[in-house]
Design an enzyme around this catalytic site. Structure first.
Site, PDB file in Angstrom:
ATOM      1  CG  PHE A 117      -1.836   1.179   1.298  1.00 50.45           C
ATOM      2  CD1 PHE A 117      -3.066   1.136   0.647  1.00 50.45           C
ATOM      3  CD2 PHE A 117      -1.496   2.334   1.988  1.00 50.45           C
ATOM      4  CE1 PHE A 117      -3.936   2.230   0.683  1.00 50.45           C
ATOM      5  CE2 PHE A 117      -2.350   3.426   2.037  1.00 50.45           C
ATOM      6  CZ  PHE A 117      -3.580   3.372   1.374  1.00 50.45           C
ATOM      7  N   GLY A 118       0.687   2.118  -0.989  1.00 52.95           N
ATOM      8  CA  GLY A 118       1.430   3.383  -1.077  1.00 52.95           C
ATOM      9  C   GLY A 118       0.519   4.552  -0.789  1.00 52.95           C
ATOM     10  CE1 TYR A 119       2.784   7.655   4.014  1.00 51.99           C
ATOM     11  CE2 TYR A 119       2.706   5.265   3.975  1.00 51.99           C
ATOM     12  CZ  TYR A 119       3.299   6.433   4.395  1.00 51.99           C
ATOM     13  OH  TYR A 119       4.420   6.372   5.181  1.00 51.99           O
ATOM     14  N   GLY A 120       2.179   7.949  -0.239  1.00 53.18           N
ATOM     15  CA  GLY A 120       2.928   9.185  -0.477  1.00 53.18           C
ATOM     16  C   GLY A 120       3.555   9.141  -1.862  1.00 53.18           C
ATOM     17  CB  SER A 121       7.033   9.500  -3.066  1.00 47.70           C
ATOM     18  OG  SER A 121       7.674   8.429  -2.431  1.00 47.70           O
ATOM     19  CD  GLU A 166       9.572   4.638   0.840  1.00 47.89           C
ATOM     20  OE1 GLU A 166       9.399   5.407   1.793  1.00 47.89           O
ATOM     21  OE2 GLU A 166       9.278   4.934  -0.338  1.00 47.89           O
TER      22      GLU A 166
END
Ligand code: SIN
Length: 202
Positions: free
Chosen positions: A24-28, A99
């Site tokens: 799950f990605g929420y930013g870049s 990250e």
């Protein structure tokens, strides 16, 4: 916690025996997709909210002049919409490096947002930088956050682009985030300034 989380993430047992896994990605990870994936779907997670409370020394700032990037903080009752990618385990070498400035892989339950998978759940991974990491900055006013972002740049480019590209992507998904939008508003050239500047031209 160590500055560089690669070793901590590598030691985790998330990927053993897996041929693929949801991330799950929420930013870049929404707007800079520099990794291969098998499929992607809009998805949401419950109980977390985006905050620009994490320093970036390696992407959108430098050790001398850190930028501010997103992490998630616990927020009961809130929903965070992002993008889920189904990836193969070998992708995590690259992702852990990307990250590495404080983010740990955690397992998370996500819900897909759009038909034909709407309301279906999957368990997967997410990168979150918690308050115990060395690059944690914590809260500040919107104006202070925006000012730090406006003056920061690093090897991945201008910090302002991290914010505006994400704000654009979330709006395009119909998933505007109030915190991201508030910071983006500080950073976007205001239309009234532009029109009054135009008005002064002969
Ligand atoms: C993410 O996008 O999911 C993690 C934070 C970031 O890289 O901006």
């Amino acid at each position: 916690m160590a500055n560089d989380t690669r070793e901590l993430n590598r030691r985790q047992d998330h990927l053993t025996g897996r041929s693929d896994i949801w991330l799950f990605g929420y930013g870049s990870l929404i707007h800079k997709v520099d990794f291969p994936y098998l499929e992607s779907r809009e998805a949401s997670i419950k109980g977390w909210a985006r905050r620009f409370w994490q320093a970036s020394h390696d992407h959108r700032g430098t050790p001398e002049s850190p930028g501010r990037v997103l992490t998630l903080v616990e927020a009961p009752g809130e929903t965070c919409v992002g993008v889920a990618y189904r990836v193969t385990p070998d992708v995590f070498g690259h992702l852990d490096h990307r990250e590495k400035n404080g983010y740990l892989r955690l397992t998370i339950d996500m819900t897909f947002v759009r038909p034909p998978h709407q309301n279906l759940h999957a368990n997967g991974l997410i990168y979150i930088a918690g308050p115990d990491n060395a690059a944690w900055l914590g809260p500040a006013s919107d104006a202070e956050i925006a000012a730090q972002i406006a003056r920061s740049r690093g090897p991945s480019g201008r910090n302002i682009d991290y914010v505006l590209k994400l704000d654009d992507a979330l709006q395009a998904m119909g998933a505007e985030d109030l915190h991201v939008a508030a910071i983006a508003k500080h950073l976007r050239p205001s239309t009234s300034t532009q029109s009054s500047a135009k008005g002064r031209q002969p």
